[in-house]
Enzyme design. Structure first.
Site, PDB file in Angstrom:
ATOM      1  N   ARG A  27      20.991  60.214 -30.361  1.00 26.92           N
ATOM      2  CA  ARG A  27      21.951  60.508 -29.249  1.00 26.92           C
ATOM      3  C   ARG A  27      23.034  59.557 -29.274  1.00 26.92           C
ATOM      4  O   ARG A  27      24.389  60.259 -28.775  1.00 26.92           O
ATOM      5  CB  ARG A  27      21.762  61.440 -28.079  1.00 26.92           C
ATOM      6  CG  ARG A  27      20.210  62.201 -28.246  1.00 26.92           C
ATOM      7  CD  ARG A  27      19.553  62.265 -26.705  1.00 26.92           C
ATOM      8  NE  ARG A  27      18.799  63.841 -26.989  1.00 26.92           N
ATOM      9  CZ  ARG A  27      17.576  63.623 -26.466  1.00 26.92           C
ATOM     10  NH1 ARG A  27      17.146  63.081 -25.706  1.00 26.92           N
ATOM     11  NH2 ARG A  27      16.546  65.597 -26.473  1.00 26.92           N
TER      12      ARG A  27
ATOM     13  N   GLN B 162      46.200  71.681 -24.817  1.00 32.96           N
ATOM     14  CA  GLN B 162      47.050  72.077 -23.320  1.00 32.96           C
ATOM     15  C   GLN B 162      48.402  71.078 -23.809  1.00 32.96           C
ATOM     16  O   GLN B 162      49.440  71.772 -23.633  1.00 32.96           O
ATOM     17  CB  GLN B 162      46.737  71.801 -22.284  1.00 32.96           C
ATOM     18  CG  GLN B 162      46.993  72.276 -21.284  1.00 32.96           C
ATOM     19  CD  GLN B 162      46.945  73.791 -21.276  1.00 32.96           C
ATOM     20  OE1 GLN B 162      46.647  74.316 -21.343  1.00 32.96           O
ATOM     21  NE2 GLN B 162      47.730  74.701 -20.440  1.00 32.96           N
TER      22      GLN B 162
ATOM     23  N   GLU C 158      21.423  67.695 -31.347  1.00 36.16           N
ATOM     24  CA  GLU C 158      20.708  66.720 -31.370  1.00 36.16           C
ATOM     25  C   GLU C 158      20.453  66.605 -29.175  1.00 36.16           C
ATOM     26  O   GLU C 158      19.754  65.465 -28.704  1.00 36.16           O
ATOM     27  CB  GLU C 158      20.921  64.835 -31.584  1.00 36.16           C
ATOM     28  CG  GLU C 158      21.690  64.552 -32.202  1.00 36.16           C
ATOM     29  CD  GLU C 158      20.794  64.039 -33.071  1.00 36.16           C
ATOM     30  OE1 GLU C 158      19.209  63.990 -32.218  1.00 36.16           O
ATOM     31  OE2 GLU C 158      19.980  63.810 -34.155  1.00 36.16           O
TER      32      GLU C 158
ATOM     33  N   THR D 296      21.015  70.083 -26.711  1.00 35.72           N
ATOM     34  CA  THR D 296      22.255  70.230 -25.961  1.00 35.72           C
ATOM     35  C   THR D 296      22.392  70.067 -24.281  1.00 35.72           C
ATOM     36  O   THR D 296      21.682  69.123 -23.933  1.00 35.72           O
ATOM     37  CB  THR D 296      22.153  72.492 -25.317  1.00 35.72           C
ATOM     38  OG1 THR D 296      20.801  72.123 -24.164  1.00 35.72           O
ATOM     39  CG2 THR D 296      21.658  72.719 -26.744  1.00 35.72           C
TER      40      THR D 296
END
Length: 216
Positions: A78, A171, A198, A200
């Site tokens: 993670r 954007q 890894e 959600t």
């Protein structure tokens, strides 16, 4: 990962062993490469183990501890995804800054407009905060401290920051940001993956909450 004490699923995580599988082992089959939305430079495939048999010396660590090893690996994994997310977000910010310095509207570059400056400032600030959280999680892991909650927080915040920053970059590019001729649409697609694998974002929030509540 495979059960080493029979097929009784009622045992849950207990009785799962972790094995190292040579890729030339009979029965090991690599599936087709998936056609992914993002991270397309890295192949993702299913792996199949068809009647595959391995000798006992291919067992990694202790029998029955495979699930424990998987959870321990998640903390590091993670943090790795969090670092990847920071890199994606930084790339999106860099591209947005360069584009804002080149793109001209109404006789001046768009970086001279306050609206664009505010976007860039927010992007940089959120990335700095995300990177600082990741560094703290890594420091704790390096120090041998329990880092599960910190790894989950880093993964959650860095991935969602990367997605937000990449969206802001698109954007700023305007219509060009939606075109594959420019890099920010790819970064936006790549950033999405970091919110999913890894664990959600929803799973990270569960992990964080459970860690918090278990200490009270």
């Amino acid at each position: 990962m495979v059960r080493t004490d029979g097929a009784d699923e009622r045992r849950g995580a207990r009785g799962i062993g972790c094995f190292v599988v040579p890729t030339d082992a009979p029965g090991f089959v690599v599936g087709k490469a998936e056609d992914k939305m993002g991270l397309r430079a890295s192949n993702t495939t299913a792996l199949f183990f068809e009647d595959l048999k391995l000798p006992g010396d291919h067992l990694l660590g202790e029998a029955g501890s495979g699930f424990v090893y998987a959870l321990e690996a998640l903390d590091g994994g993670r943090m790795g995804v969090a670092a990847q997310a920071c890199g994606i977000g930084q790339a999106a910010l860099d591209h947005a800054c360069r584009y804002a310095a080149q793109r001209r509207q109404f006789g001046r570059t768009i970086r001279e407009f306050e609206a664009i400056q505010f976007k860039l400032a927010d992007m940089a600030t959120r990335l700095a905060a995300a990177r600082t959280l990741l560094h703290e999680a890594a420091r704790r892991k390096d120090a041998g401290e329990r880092s599960t909650r910190w790894a989950a927080m880093a993964k959650l915040h860095c991935s969602e920051t990367a997605m937000w920053v990449a969206t802001q970059a698109v954007q700023i590019f305007g219509g060009y940001g939606f075109m594959r001729d420019y890099p920010v649409e790819r970064l936006m697609r790549d950033a999405k993956a970091t919110e999913i694998y890894e664990g959600t974002s929803e799973i990270q929030r569960l992990v964080i909450a459970r860690e918090l509540l278990s200490s009270t």
